[in-house]
Design an enzyme around this catalytic site. Structure first.
Site, PDB file in Angstrom:
ATOM      1  N   SER A 289       9.046  -2.921  -4.147  1.00  0.00           N
ATOM      2  CA  SER A 289       9.532  -4.073  -3.850  1.00  0.00           C
ATOM      3  C   SER A 289       9.888  -4.124  -2.255  1.00  0.00           C
ATOM      4  CB  SER A 289      10.910  -4.664  -4.649  1.00  0.00           C
ATOM      5  OG  SER A 289      10.966  -5.918  -4.119  1.00  0.00           O
TER       6      SER A 289
ATOM      7  N   ASP B 238       7.131  -7.321  -9.374  1.00  0.00           N
ATOM      8  CA  ASP B 238       8.264  -6.714  -8.626  1.00  0.00           C
ATOM      9  C   ASP B 238       8.360  -5.263  -9.410  1.00  0.00           C
ATOM     10  OD1 ASP B 238      10.736  -5.259  -7.826  1.00  0.00           O
ATOM     11  OD2 ASP B 238      10.820  -7.328  -6.700  1.00  0.00           O
TER      12      ASP B 238
END
Length: 303
Positions: free
Chosen positions: A44, A158
């Site tokens: 991320s 993510d």
């Protein structure tokens, strides 16, 4: 660890939204103290900061992020309002490409891996080749917020969903140290760090340049007067709690040589306008960790 003057480092940068700006401060501290970053694995925001650093554009990114405001952040959100996510993410990625360049991972001077999650197959995906910003876009696809990113036929979200501190991609590195930055650390009593020192790179007219760019974007879109982030705040608190639990498990299973902990309550997930203090916090936490480590090492020798 080798006895060389500048130890090589596999740097693991964790996920955690705006807290990831602390990664910049950690990198500054490591570079100032002679550590040579030879490999980066990130999830991320860790994948984003790590990719920008690997491309040699961290200073430019830092000046940019120190200059943006809350309104600027809203302007960069291309709302989709689809069932797959609130934001498409094209404006953010295109802005970063304009800043950094459209480059491939293979062309980077250091080894780089971005971690994402194949939501259909429920497994991690390590991206270490192809376009850098394809890898970053996949890794930052926060559920409910960003729409999933299609990559090689898969819907990726993510990386922090399954691996918020991705140490495993560094196992094959031939480096002296593995240093992990965990953005899901223990809660801090204070929610703001000390007043940051002056930036090493003065913004000067850079804020004006960014402002001009943002104004051009505003002319092309209808900016909402107000967005109610309440539901997303609750969802992100739940996501943070999940990541904290997974991070503890990963760090216990695959302990790095050093773990720098950033408190998970130091800011909200979208508070990118607090860049100055978050970068300073990362620097402070790196300094505190290594000072404490050295003190402990010296005490052990005396004992």
């Amino acid at each position: 660890m080798s006895r060389q003057t500048n130890p090589s480092v596999s740097l693991v940068l964790g996920s955690g939204g705006a807290r990831g700006l602390a990664h910049i401060g950690v990198i500054h501290w490591l570079e100032e103290h002679g550590y040579r970053i030879a490999s980066i694995a990130g999830s991320s925001m860790g994948a984003l900061i790590g990719g920008v650093y690997a491309a040699g554009k961290l200073d430019e990114f830092e000046r940019w992020v120190r200059a943006i405001s809350k309104l600027d952040i809203l302007t960069l959100l291309d709302l989709s309002w689809s069932k797959h996510g609130l934001v498409k993410g094209d404006k953010v990625i295109n802005t970063l490409i304009n800043l950094v360049g459209d480059i491939t991972i293979e062309s980077l001077p250091i080894r780089y891996t971005a971690v994402a999650v194949d939501i259909d197959r429920e497994k991690e995906v390590w991206i270490n080749r192809g376009r850098l910003f394809d890898a970053i876009r996949a890794s930052i696809s926060l559920p409910m917020f960003f729409t999933p990113h299609r990559y090689n036929g898969a819907a990726l979200i993510d990386g922090g969903v399954l691996n918020p501190v991705p140490i495993a991609p560094t196992f094959g590195d031939h480096t002296d140290l593995c240093i992990a930055v965990n953005l899901a650390g223990k809660l801090a009593e204070e929610t703001k760090p000390a007043t940051p020192p002056a930036s090493s790179s003065e913004n000067g007219g850079f804020s004006d340049k960014i402002g001009s760019f943002i104004n051009q974007l505003k002319q092309k879109i209808d900016l909402p007067q107000q967005i109610d982030w309440g539901a997303y705040d609750i969802a992100n608190q739940a996501f943070d709690a999940m990541q904290s639990s997974i991070a503890r498990q990963k760090l216990a299973a695959y302990p790095p040589d050093h773990t720098i902990e950033i408190p998970r309550n130091i800011c909200k997930i979208f508070e990118f306008d607090r860049a100055d203090e978050l970068i300073t916090l990362g620097y402070q936490k790196a300094h505190e960790h290594f000072v404490d480590h050295l003190a402990h090492k010296q005490k052990s020798r005396k004992g």
